[in-house]
Design an enzyme around this catalytic site. Structure first.
Site, PDB file in Angstrom:
ATOM      1  CE  LYS A 116     -82.172   4.038 -17.473  1.00  0.00           C
ATOM      2  NZ  LYS A 116     -82.423   3.219 -16.406  1.00  0.00           N
ATOM      3  CD  GLU A 200     -77.322   1.712 -22.776  1.00  0.00           C
ATOM      4  OE1 GLU A 200     -76.019   1.571 -22.167  1.00  0.00           O
ATOM      5  OE2 GLU A 200     -77.651   1.541 -23.554  1.00  0.00           O
ATOM      6  CG  HIS A 235     -86.780   6.053 -25.575  1.00  0.00           C
ATOM      7  ND1 HIS A 235     -86.627   5.401 -26.275  1.00  0.00           N
ATOM      8  CD2 HIS A 235     -86.526   7.217 -25.471  1.00  0.00           C
ATOM      9  CE1 HIS A 235     -85.494   6.069 -26.755  1.00  0.00           C
ATOM     10  NE2 HIS A 235     -85.475   7.519 -26.287  1.00  0.00           N
ATOM     11  NE  ARG A 297     -90.904   0.222 -11.280  1.00  0.00           N
ATOM     12  CZ  ARG A 297     -91.346   0.022 -12.770  1.00  0.00           C
ATOM     13  NH1 ARG A 297     -91.622  -1.024 -12.742  1.00  0.00           N
ATOM     14  NH2 ARG A 297     -90.548   0.441 -13.449  1.00  0.00           N
TER      15      ARG A 297
HETATM   16  P1  ADP Z   1     -92.702   0.345 -16.566  1.00  0.00           P
HETATM   17  O1  ADP Z   1     -91.227  -0.069 -17.362  1.00  0.00           O
HETATM   18  O2  ADP Z   1     -93.427  -0.738 -15.894  1.00  0.00           O
HETATM   19  O3  ADP Z   1     -93.586   1.060 -17.535  1.00  0.00           O
HETATM   20  P2  ADP Z   1     -91.175   2.635 -15.785  1.00  0.00           P
HETATM   21  O4  ADP Z   1     -90.074   3.727 -15.300  1.00  0.00           O
HETATM   22  O5  ADP Z   1     -92.177   3.142 -17.190  1.00  0.00           O
HETATM   23  O6  ADP Z   1     -91.695   1.495 -16.129  1.00  0.00           O
HETATM   24  O7  ADP Z   1     -93.003   3.662 -14.579  1.00  0.00           O
HETATM   25  C1  ADP Z   1     -93.717   2.753 -14.300  1.00  0.00           C
HETATM   26  C2  ADP Z   1     -95.057   3.794 -13.621  1.00  0.00           C
HETATM   27  O8  ADP Z   1     -94.454   4.540 -12.634  1.00  0.00           O
HETATM   28  C3  ADP Z   1     -95.380   4.830 -15.347  1.00  0.00           C
HETATM   29  O9  ADP Z   1     -96.745   4.438 -15.346  1.00  0.00           O
HETATM   30  C4  ADP Z   1     -95.126   6.400 -14.249  1.00  0.00           C
HETATM   31  O10 ADP Z   1     -96.047   6.410 -14.298  1.00  0.00           O
HETATM   32  C5  ADP Z   1     -94.989   5.863 -13.050  1.00  0.00           C
HETATM   33  N1  ADP Z   1     -93.931   5.744 -11.901  1.00  0.00           N
HETATM   34  C6  ADP Z   1     -92.537   6.652 -12.688  1.00  0.00           C
HETATM   35  N2  ADP Z   1     -91.645   7.250 -11.831  1.00  0.00           N
HETATM   36  C7  ADP Z   1     -92.831   7.558 -11.427  1.00  0.00           C
HETATM   37  C8  ADP Z   1     -92.143   8.207 -10.095  1.00  0.00           C
HETATM   38  N3  ADP Z   1     -91.479   8.909  -9.979  1.00  0.00           N
HETATM   39  N4  ADP Z   1     -93.090   8.914  -9.625  1.00  0.00           N
HETATM   40  C9  ADP Z   1     -94.674   9.247  -9.772  1.00  0.00           C
HETATM   41  N5  ADP Z   1     -94.853   8.009 -10.435  1.00  0.00           N
HETATM   42  C10 ADP Z   1     -93.654   7.898 -11.385  1.00  0.00           C
HETATM   43  P1  ADP Z   2     -85.768   3.453 -18.771  1.00  0.00           P
HETATM   44  O1  ADP Z   2     -85.278   3.985 -17.134  1.00  0.00           O
HETATM   45  O2  ADP Z   2     -86.673   5.311 -18.729  1.00  0.00           O
HETATM   46  O3  ADP Z   2     -86.742   2.647 -18.873  1.00  0.00           O
HETATM   47  P2  ADP Z   2     -83.716   1.974 -20.195  1.00  0.00           P
HETATM   48  O4  ADP Z   2     -82.689   2.122 -20.356  1.00  0.00           O
HETATM   49  O5  ADP Z   2     -84.724   1.278 -19.593  1.00  0.00           O
HETATM   50  O6  ADP Z   2     -84.564   3.364 -19.647  1.00  0.00           O
HETATM   51  O7  ADP Z   2     -84.331   2.317 -21.644  1.00  0.00           O
HETATM   52  C1  ADP Z   2     -85.882   2.704 -22.100  1.00  0.00           C
HETATM   53  C2  ADP Z   2     -85.688   2.695 -23.394  1.00  0.00           C
HETATM   54  O8  ADP Z   2     -84.340   3.276 -24.571  1.00  0.00           O
HETATM   55  C3  ADP Z   2     -85.254   1.137 -24.015  1.00  0.00           C
HETATM   56  O9  ADP Z   2     -87.175  -0.025 -24.020  1.00  0.00           O
HETATM   57  C4  ADP Z   2     -85.131   1.246 -25.120  1.00  0.00           C
HETATM   58  O10 ADP Z   2     -86.527   1.416 -26.134  1.00  0.00           O
HETATM   59  C5  ADP Z   2     -85.228   2.171 -25.484  1.00  0.00           C
HETATM   60  N1  ADP Z   2     -82.992   2.194 -25.409  1.00  0.00           N
HETATM   61  C6  ADP Z   2     -82.273   2.091 -24.403  1.00  0.00           C
HETATM   62  N2  ADP Z   2     -81.099   1.960 -24.549  1.00  0.00           N
HETATM   63  C7  ADP Z   2     -80.955   1.600 -25.900  1.00  0.00           C
HETATM   64  C8  ADP Z   2     -79.974   1.225 -26.661  1.00  0.00           C
HETATM   65  N3  ADP Z   2     -78.733   1.434 -25.988  1.00  0.00           N
HETATM   66  N4  ADP Z   2     -79.943   0.863 -27.884  1.00  0.00           N
HETATM   67  C9  ADP Z   2     -81.299   1.970 -28.718  1.00  0.00           C
HETATM   68  N5  ADP Z   2     -82.481   1.661 -27.642  1.00  0.00           N
HETATM   69  C10 ADP Z   2     -82.000   1.790 -26.639  1.00  0.00           C
END
Ligand code: ADP
Ligand code: ADP
Ligand code: MG
Length: 644
Positions: A116, A200, A235, A297
């Site tokens: 990130k 952040e 989240h 993806r």
């Molecule tokens: P999205 O924004 O599409 O929900 P996530 O990062 O939450 O993306 O992950 C998508 C899906 O992939 C989740 O439902 C989780 O079960 C699966 N997932 C994420 N990371 C892993 C991992 N390291 N191994 C297996 N499944 C994973």
């Molecule tokens: P992940 O890889 O776990 O999906 P993200 O960076 O996409 O991580 O953040 C996941 C969630 O966390 C976001 O959908 C939002 O709800 C919250 N979030 C992330 N960054 C911020 C921020 N700067 N301020 C407030 N909420 C945040």
């Protein structure tokens, strides 16, 4: 176009990919673990290869075995689905080195967006708005604390390698920074093997709005509008929708342009999502959104985009990976109506969303106009502790948001699942919430309304009566025969009143049931009586071993039916046995055969649902037999047997 592809995934996404391949005339190869030997994706594929044990580290994450299966089967390409190996650049390189095509972006693009902090630096240079914060290399407390002060509290500490909503800590006050940083680093190290963080600005009243993008190998990039995923719990997305409520043309233009710029900056190919965080404290404003991360993806929630554009995103993935240009130009991509997706999980919302497992003895999904169900399970399949406990995604389309939402609510009330604990009532409470209906959603809304959204309705008298009738059917059914035939048989006689014992949670219910000549049943509990028509009971109450489940609108009430035969059998089968409450792995065994143990003493540790459960002695005694350390057990397996 490919003739044959391998799908390096399982569950609903593997099944969903197969549906598109069938339409396109592409043969499919499934891979599966021990636990998935009879899974739906295996049945649906043209051929299937076993790749290892049930834990993901022994199967779906073992890249070389998956590649070998592809080579052995003569597949030309690998679709990774989401999760697992989908965002692993080393896997992409190994796939390409073996002469196969990876259906997804280049390893270079995945690397550019993988961390990130580096992704944010890159996006900043490309002119994409990025959340104000510190994305640099320094990790010393003094540096990060100073940066946090400059950014201004509240701040968010984030694991740079994070994902799935983990490795994040909000800090409101400088005095709490030190401790929060240490905790975030510990968590990041444990979950991702990388303790580096970024800091952040924590955005107030945040909305999560993301843009679907697609690039081809000829330099074209388009977007397929936005999705709003602000309905989150810890989240993690709960209900997603497209388009975003309250979106203005101006805001959409700014966001989609930023997303396309982001994709172009890394010469992106295939399907990707640019996630933005939006400050919605004063509505949606084009100068109040910032790049958060890119998911390189197909996204879990991609169907809502398909519903409003009519595009099959998986088909586009195949076309692009095989070298074809994007099928549509930007101005040719329609935006029609509105769509929602709800993630149906085996989890107990009333108990802090504890993940659940179990066999799906009854599984009935809604049908209707604009309703699409994505699932990887059939009736009788198990939700095992090894994988994500998602049962299905309910996707609903309507000509506007109101119609789509009302279809979603209705679909949830027509989803009937028995055998595990499901989150349908919670999802329906959210879909039926007035703020949600008004499009007033930010990422904190579910937490603020937690008590209201997770308050489970109690069964009313009719629900209890339905359960009693269902339980009575178990009691009178001669084995192997249809229960209603059996009822017909004795309806010739004078109605016999039977007593039925039920348990609802801790509460005991004693009912009296008598079946009339016409098949209807009279149920009495204490002084209250009601009559249940024969056909009423069949759809609203279902029986499964030891239980009756009653469906009442969006609520699912589980009653335990204590079975005297079962109890006697358990006693005969060794008097005193301790059984596994759920499938799992016996992690640690702390006692041996011949040991004298006292009540409450810890005997072993069972790992299930990524949690550890200590199994203790129910009374004083001598152990006759105890299960081996490292063994995989199913629900009901005898873990410990005591000497008489
Ligand atoms: P999205 O924004 O599409 O929900 P996530 O990062 O939450 O993306 O992950 C998508 C899906 O992939 C989740 O439902 C989780 O079960 C699966 N997932 C994420 N990371 C892993 C991992 N390291 N191994 C297996 N499944 C994973
Ligand atoms: P992940 O890889 O776990 O999906 P993200 O960076 O996409 O991580 O953040 C996941 C969630 O966390 C976001 O959908 C939002 O709800 C919250 N979030 C992330 N960054 C911020 C921020 N700067 N301020 C407030 N909420 C945040
Ligand atoms: Mg994210």
């Amino acid at each position: 176009m490919f003739d044959k592809i391998l799908i390096a995934n399982r569950g609903e996404i593997a099944c969903r990919i197969i549906r598109t391949t069938r339409r396109m005339g592409i043969a499919t190869v499934a891979v599966y673990s021990d636990a998935d030997a009879h899974a739906l994706h295996v049945e649906m594929a043209d051929e299937a290869h076993h790749i290892g044990g049930s834990p993901v580290s022994d199967s779906y994450l073992v890249g070389n075995r998956i590649i070998q299966a592809a080579l052995d089967s003569g597949a030309q390409a690998i679709h990774p689905g989401y999760g697992f190996l989908s965002e692993n650049p080393e896997f992409v390189e190994a796939v390409e080195a073996s002469g196969l095509i990876f259906i997804g972006p280049s390893s270079r693009a995945i690397r550019a967006m993988g961390l990130k902090d580096a992704a944010k630096r890159l996006m900043d240079r490309a002119g994409v708005p990025v959340v104000p914060g510190y994305h640099g290399e320094a990790q010393e407390l003094v540096v990060l604390a100073t940066k946090a002060r400059e950014i201004g509290y509240p701040v968010l500490i984030k694991a740079r390698a994070g994902g799935g909503g983990r490795g994040m800590r909000r800090v409101d006050d400088p005095d709490a920074f030190h401790e929060a940083l240490a905790a975030a680093k510990r968590e990041a190290k444990a979950a991702f093997g990388d303790e580096r963080v970024l800091v952040e600005k924590y955005i107030e009243k945040p909305r999560h709005i993301e843009v679907q993008v697609f690039g081809d190998m000829h330099g074209n990039v388009v977007h397929l509008y936005e999705r709003d995923c602000s309905a989150q719990r810890r989240h993690q997305k709960v209900i997603e929708e497209a388009p975003a409520p309250g979106m203005s043309d101006e805001m959409r233009a700014a966001m989609t342009e930023a997303a396309v710029t982001a994709a172009r900056a890394i010469a992106y190919t295939g399907a990707g999502t640019i996630e933005f965080i939006v400050d919605a404290s004063e509505g949606l404003r084009p100068d109040r959104f910032w790049f958060m991360e890119m998911n390189t993806r197909l996204q879990v929630e991609h169907p809502v985009t398909e519903m409003i554009t009519g595009v099959d995103l998986v088909e586009w993935q195949f076309r692009i990976a095989s070298g074809q240009p994007l099928p549509l130009r930007q101005e040719e991509i329609p935006l029609d109506g509105h769509a929602f997706e709800a993630r149906l999980y085996a989890e107990d919302a009333a108990k802090g969303f504890l993940p659940a497992i179990g066999t799906l003895h009854h599984l009935e999904f809604p049908q209707g106009p604009g309703v699409r169900v994505e699932t990887g399970v059939r009736p009788g399949d198990a939700i095992s502790p090894f994988y994500d406990p998602m049962i299905a995604k309910l996707v609903c389309h309507g000509h506007d948001r109101e119609q789509a939402l009302s279809r979603l609510y209705k679909a949830l009330t027509h989803t009937r699942i028995a055998g595990s604990v499901v989150n349908t009532a919670f999802l329906a409470a959210l879909a039926g919430d007035s703020d949600f209906a008004a499009g007033e959603v930010d990422t904190g809304m579910i937490e603020r309304k937690h008590a209201e959204l997770t308050k489970m309705a109690l069964p009313n008298f009719r629900d209890v009566a339905l359960a009693a009738v269902g339980a009575n059917r178990i009691a009178v059914t001669p084995s192997g025969q249809d229960p209603w035939d059996a009822l017909g048989g004795y309806a010739h006689f004078h109605p016999i009143e039977r007593s039925v014992q039920l348990l609802f949670g801790e509460e005991e219910v004693a009912a009296r049931v008598s079946v009339n000549r016409n098949g209807s049943a009279r149920v009495a509990v204490g002084p209250m009586t009601t009559t249940i028509a024969q056909d009423a009971g069949s759809g609203e109450a279902v029986r499964w071993p030891g239980h009756v489940t009653v469906f009442a609108g969006p609520s699912t009430h589980n009653f335990v039916v204590p079975d005297p035969f079962e109890q006697a059998e358990a006693h005969a089968a060794g008097g005193d046995a301790l059984r596994a409450p759920m499938p799992g792995l016996v992690k640690i065994v702390r006692a041996a055969a011949g040991d004298t143990v006292i009540k409450g003493q810890s005997l072993l540790m069972l790992e299930a649902m990524k949690m550890e459960h200590t199994i203790t002695a129910p009374h004083d005694g001598v152990i006759e037999e105890i299960t081996e350390q490292g063994s995989q057990v199913t629900e009901g397996t005898v873990l410990v047997r005591f000497r008489e």
